[in-house]
Structures are given as C-alpha cells and as structure tokens.
Write an enzyme that holds these catalytic residues in place. Structure first.
Site, PDB file in Angstrom:
ATOM      1  N   HIS A  78       0.750  -1.051  -0.019  1.00 57.74           N
ATOM      2  CA  HIS A  78       0.082  -0.059  -0.083  1.00 57.74           C
ATOM      3  C   HIS A  78       0.909   1.226   0.151  1.00 57.74           C
ATOM      4  CE1 HIS A  78      -1.235   3.328   2.676  1.00 57.74           C
ATOM      5  NE2 HIS A  78      -2.435   3.197   1.771  1.00 57.74           N
ATOM      6  N   ASN A 112       0.232   5.722  -0.394  1.00 54.83           N
ATOM      7  CA  ASN A 112      -0.272   6.902  -0.228  1.00 54.83           C
ATOM      8  C   ASN A 112       0.512   8.133  -0.110  1.00 54.83           C
ATOM      9  OD1 ASN A 112      -2.002   9.207   1.048  1.00 54.83           O
ATOM     10  ND2 ASN A 112      -3.380   7.918  -0.058  1.00 54.83           N
ATOM     11  N   TYR A 113       0.331   9.124  -1.041  1.00 57.52           N
ATOM     12  CA  TYR A 113       1.137  10.409  -0.913  1.00 57.52           C
ATOM     13  C   TYR A 113       0.074  11.698  -1.282  1.00 57.52           C
ATOM     14  CZ  TYR A 113       5.089   7.595  -0.174  1.00 57.52           C
ATOM     15  OH  TYR A 113       6.004   6.576   0.427  1.00 57.52           O
TER      16      TYR A 113
END
Length: 429
Positions: free
Chosen positions: A233, A235-236
């Site tokens: 996983h 996310n940014y």
C-alpha cells in the site's frame, strides 16, 4: 491506435490540425496497451459542470487543448513540431503537453490552468503532476510484471469540485486486484471532516460553518494472487485549507507499507532499506521516525497486531519548508517501484498449497478490518461530500475470509508472521 475524437480547433489551421475540427470542445484520447478506458471525461481543455461541457476560453486554452490533442493522437515528435508551427504554441504549453502524453489520462485540472499555475510556482499544480506521473509509472510497472493484465481507467468528476482518475486491474496473471488512484478535489470540508482534523490538534478557524480546502493525492493497494508475494500500500497527498481570516495552511502526508502473508526476512530488509535510502537523501532522522509512526499507525487494536511489517508513514508534515517537504515526497514516490517489484519477480513462480491460500484469505480479513475500522483516509473520504465510494473502497481485496476462533499451530510459519506483527522488528540494522 484507436482514438476517441473530441477536440475542436480554430478555422484555418494546418491540415494536421484540421483533422480534429469535426468535434468541438474536447480532446483526443489514445487507447494505450495495457489500458482499457472506461470513462474519458473532460480532457485537457475543459470541465463538466452539471453534465455540460464548458467551452474553452481564451487563446491559451485553445492552444493547450490543441497541443494535448496532437500529442494524444500519437504524432511523432517531427509531426508535432510541424503542426505546432501552424498554431504557434508557446514552448511551455508544448513541454507540458508532451509530459501529459505519458499519463494514464489527461490531468484533472484543465491544461491551460495547470500551465498558468505552474508559471507561478503553485504547489497544487506541481503535486498534481507528481501524482499523475507516479500513477503512470506504477501502472506501467505492474502491467509489465503481470504479463497479461490490463488496467481499466475510469476518469471521474466530483460535482462539488475536482475529480480523479481510478486505474484498476482485476484478475490478472500475478495480481488479483491492483488499484492506483489519484484525486484532485476542492470545495468545503464537512463538519465531520473538520472534527476529524481538529482531533489531530489542528484547531481550524471556520467562517459561517465553512472551510475551503483543496486536496490531492495518489493512493494504491496491490493484492497479488500468490500468498508468497506480499500486498503493498502507498499513499502520498497534499492538503491546503483557507481559514476564516484568509490565511492558508498546508501539509503533506503519506507512506508506503508492506503486508506479507508469510514472513520472508530478506524481502522485509530490501523493502525497508529502499525506503530508508529515499529518506536519508533528505535527513537521516526521517526513516526511524516515520518507521515507528508506521508501526504505530497500522495497528489493529482489537487484534493486538500490526497490519504488516511496516514501512514509513507520516502526516501533517509542514516543515522545514514546503519545497523541502515536496522534494522528500517526490523521493518517496520514486522508491515505490524499486522497493516492491523485485519482490514480485522473486516470488512470482513460487508454488503454494491450498492451506497457504487459506491463510492469505484470513490475513486479508485483517486488512479489511483495519481499513474499515481505523484507517483515517477511508474515514475522511467517506465523510467528504461527493466522494467516490468505488475509489475509496478500491483498497479492499476481491476475496477475504473470516473463520471463528482460528488459531495457527505453534512454531508454524503462520505463527511466525503473527509474532512479527505483534512485536515489530528493526529491519535495517
């Protein structure tokens, strides 16, 4: 290359441009190998508001749309140069349009607006291009690794402002489900979202019950078929709000973490070392800080175990400066493919038993529990008006399992991974 023709150009353009004049106010979208377009909406030069396409306004908008159309048509650099001469496209527009050609879909923001914001050094526009590039880079790597899968590209719009691009692969050779999504949204935060942010110590000043915001990010979860290939996983994201007095606050957040079904220490070491190298380029204090943050955040409290073997995680990052944090985030996004794809290649042909597949399904049940009960991103998305539920829940696997009172045998490989999940390790020293 099959094309969806949707671009109108001015009368009197060269022959290369006149081929696009039959349909006004849109853009050309190519069918790219490994990509299955589902919805192509509001291409380079316009937006849909209330289901109606707004016309491009101004010469810069027209040239931006024309440039994007030519590039999307797959013209060679020579043909592009010849065609560009006839419409005298600004160099900045040509450069940006060339860059956009490599994305999974046109940017969410209209190309001319994006160019104008870039000329001002806007972080919002720079971040949008970074997440578009990250999405395309990861999708290409996954398609190449899978060797047979295609991504469905779903370009959507949010009536309250903005939109996104969801790229989802299902039932491939290697990957059971892989989603790589971006969103670029703006509007007003809901009371529930404001409460969630204030619970983290934000103390935001609201005017007339409203808080203008913009948020953008790239988010991905990749679930392989083989239980010996871990789930990843990442996310940014970038967030900006305007308070009651007109002042703006901003911060970045994100991270990358690994969730194996079975423990392979060499894989965990490779994963963490790659992330550490990305952090160390900016400050050697970042990796240990964000590694601990990751272990603490991805904690399934009601189970007393972490979701996986960790990685890095950070939120509300607004120092030392906007530029320095952006450069750090950029390094993190560039580490995604090298930290994960070698692990995929290493285990892609590993044999596995039905018992190992069953354990994978049970571990995925834990993944679902964390995402639906604790994950702040999921809860924030569900609390934001106009959010796209399909994209928010993209992180959930196609298949998972829950068994009553399941307990692995002592000294088994299943028990081994549970020990690490309950007691995180230092993987790089």
């Amino acid at each position: 290359m099959s094309l969806l023709l949707v671009c109108g150009l001015r009368k009197g353009s060269s022959r290369a441009l006149q081929m696009f004049s039959s349909a006004a106010s849109s853009c050309l979208i190519p069918t790219v190998p490994g990509v299955r377009p589902l919805h192509w909406i509001s291409a380079a030069g316009g937006r849909r508001t209330g289901g109606k396409q707004q016309r491009l306004r101004g010469k810069a908008s027209l040239w931006a749309a024309a440039g994007a159309a030519l590039l999307a048509a797959g013209l060679s650099h020579l043909h592009w140069a010849e065609a560009a001469k006839s419409v005298a496209l600004p160099e900045e527009t040509k450069e940006l349009a060339l860059r956009c050609q490599g994305f999974m879909a046109p940017p969410v923001s209209p190309l001319d607006e994006l160019e104008q914001e870039l000329s001002r050094g806007s972080m919002r526009s720079r971040m949008e291009l970074l997440i578009l590039d990250t999405q395309a880079r990861v999708c290409r790597a996954l398609v190449a690794a899978d060797g047979g899968a295609t991504f469905t590209v779903d370009r959507w719009e949010r009536s309250e402002g903005g939109g996104g691009i969801s790229c989802v692969l299902q039932d491939g050779n290697i990957f059971e489900k892989a989603g790589v999504n971006i969103s670029v949204v703006h509007g007003h935060l809901s009371e529930q979202a404001i409460k969630q942010m204030n619970s983290r110590g934000k103390s935001l000043e609201v005017k007339d019950g409203k808080l203008p915001f913009c948020a953008m990010g790239v988010s991905s979860v990749i679930h392989p078929k083989n239980p010996h290939i871990p789930t990843i996983h990442f996310n940014y994201r970038y967030f900006e709000i305007e308070e009651a007095d007109g002042s703006k606050k901003w911060w970045f957040g994100g991270g990358t973490d690994l969730t194996p079904t079975y423990l392979n220490e060499n894989d965990a070491v490779h994963f963490h070392k790659t992330l550490k190298e990305a952090c160390d380029k900016h400050d050697p204090r970042l990796y240990p800080k964000f590694k601990k943050w990751c272990d603490d955040y991805f904690f399934i409290q009601h189970r007393g175990e972490r979701r996986g073997v960790g990685g890095i995680f950070f939120d509300d990052l607004d120092s030392p400066s906007k530029e320095e944090v952006f450069q750090f985030v950029q390094s993190c996004t560039q580490a995604i493919v090298p930290c994960y794809l070698p692990i995929v290649e290493k285990h892609r042909n590993d044999p596995f038993t039905s018992e190992e597949k069953l354990w994978q399904q049970l571990r995925r049940g834990r993944y679902v529990e964390f995402n639906l009960v604790y994950d702040r991103g999921t809860k924030f998305g569900l609390a934001t008006p106009g959010s796209r539920i399909e994209s928010i829940l993209m992180s959930l696997p196609l298949t998972a399992r829950w068994e009553y009172m399941h307990t692995p045998s002592r000294n088994s490989k299943e028990a081994e991974i549970l020990e690490v999940l309950r007691h995180p390790k230092d993987w790089v020293h």
